[in-house]
Design an enzyme around this catalytic site. Structure first.
Site, PDB file in Angstrom:
ATOM      1  N   HIS A   1       0.873  -0.952  -0.181  1.00 40.02           N
ATOM      2  CA  HIS A   1       0.062  -0.199  -0.412  1.00 40.02           C
ATOM      3  C   HIS A   1       0.876   1.100  -0.245  1.00 40.02           C
ATOM      4  CE1 HIS A   1      -4.308   0.498  -0.195  1.00 40.02           C
ATOM      5  NE2 HIS A   1      -4.076   1.352   0.493  1.00 40.02           N
ATOM      6  N   PRO A   2       1.895   1.497  -0.859  1.00 34.80           N
ATOM      7  CA  PRO A   2       3.174   2.577  -1.368  1.00 34.80           C
ATOM      8  C   PRO A   2       2.243   3.910  -0.931  1.00 34.80           C
ATOM      9  CG  PRO A   2       2.330   2.027  -3.214  1.00 34.80           C
ATOM     10  CD  PRO A   2       1.741   0.987  -2.099  1.00 34.80           C
TER      11      PRO A   2
END
Length: 304
Positions: free
Chosen positions: A222-223
């Site tokens: 989930h950058p």
């Protein structure tokens, strides 16, 4: 640690299918290959390039509809998507410029911006041909940041930058990867993807498994602070482009979002190991439906 691998089976009897649907993995893979061969032959035999380009343009609009519907759990129509893509007139643009800082954008204007941004990205990265085979060397964390910057333009603060704070899943008691780990994990994930998807002898089933691993792990990292789902779909379409004919929206109809999220849960929390069998089955079903719909809409002969 290898996070992109194929040593697992695609879920053969998905729990979301109706009880009378007896199509298994072998049937779906065989059918997809058959459909795509028929599409390829039809494209080669059709002298009118505008005929197929028209369908690709139509599919881009349908991709927007399906992608936004699946991500936001809202029901759009092609007509509404086409309306959102229309450029506003001069007076409306002037009004926006004058009052943009004074007024909070309403939900419809944000939706329009989301659709327009996504459309611009598709135009940018997906050529107007069937079975595009984009260069795998382009598949880097920098490419992901570029896509996020484009889809987040005017919508997401610090678009194109990795998040610097902890975030939780919206519907689950689960914290995504720590911010200080994102950079290294993204580098390794994309390196493994370039290695696996760069193989010249890559086959459909193996590519789907690799794609499921990528999708699950990217969303586990989930950058970005927001917009991860849209970027993930675009990146998956890029990886699978030589097998999916056109961009893949990960949409199967009613209840798509519920099925998709449950597949992700199973992929990320499979006991003590990482095993996206259900997610791979979901991706395969989406590829099947996309290929079949092309054949139906474009009247491609699939009898032989």
């Amino acid at each position: 640690m290898s996070v992109i691998y194929s040593s697992f089976d695609i879920l053969d009897k998905p729990w979301w299918k109706l009880h009378f649907d007896e199509r298994n993995t072998e049937y779906l893979i065989s059918s997809v290959k058959h459909f795509q061969q028929a599409i390829s032959s039809a494209v080669d035999n059709e002298s009118n390039e505008l005929f197929w380009k028209g369908y690709i343009d139509l599919h881009r609009e349908r991709y927007l509809l399906e992608c936004v519907s699946a991500e936001s759990d809202i029901d759009l129509t092609i007509g509404y998507v086409q309306k959102l893509l229309k450029k506003p007139g001069f007076l409306r643009m002037f009004y926006r410029r004058i009052f943009a800082k004074c007024l909070k954008p309403d939900r419809s204007s944000r939706l329009a911006k989301k659709v327009q941004n996504l459309y611009n990205v598709i135009i940018d990265i997906v050529p107007s041909i069937f079975f595009p085979d984009p260069p795998i060397d382009r598949f880097t964390p920098g490419f992901a940041k570029q896509l996020h910057r484009q889809i987040g333009n005017g919508l997401i603060k610090d678009a194109g930058q990795y998040r610097t704070q902890f975030v939780m899943a919206a519907q689950d008691n689960f914290v995504y990867m720590a911010p200080d780990l994102i950079n290294d994990r993204m580098d390794e994930l994309f390196r493994q993807c370039r290695e696996k998807f760069g193989k010249t002898d890559l086959q459909l089933e193996e590519a789907i498994k690799y794609g499921a691993c990528f999708l699950a792990y990217f969303l586990l990292i989930h950058p970005f602070i927001n917009g991860n789902g849209r970027v993930a779909r675009l990146l998956l379409s890029y990886l699978l482009s030589r097998f999916t004919v056109v961009p893949l929206s990960l949409y199967t109809g009613m209840k798509t979002r519920d099925v998709y999220l449950q597949c992700l849960r199973e992929a990320q929390w499979y006991q003590d190991s990482f095993k996206p069998s259900a997610l791979a089955g979901f991706i395969l079903e989406c590829i099947y439906m996309t290929s079949y719909n092309i054949c139906v809409v474009m009247d491609v002969d699939i009898r032989n």
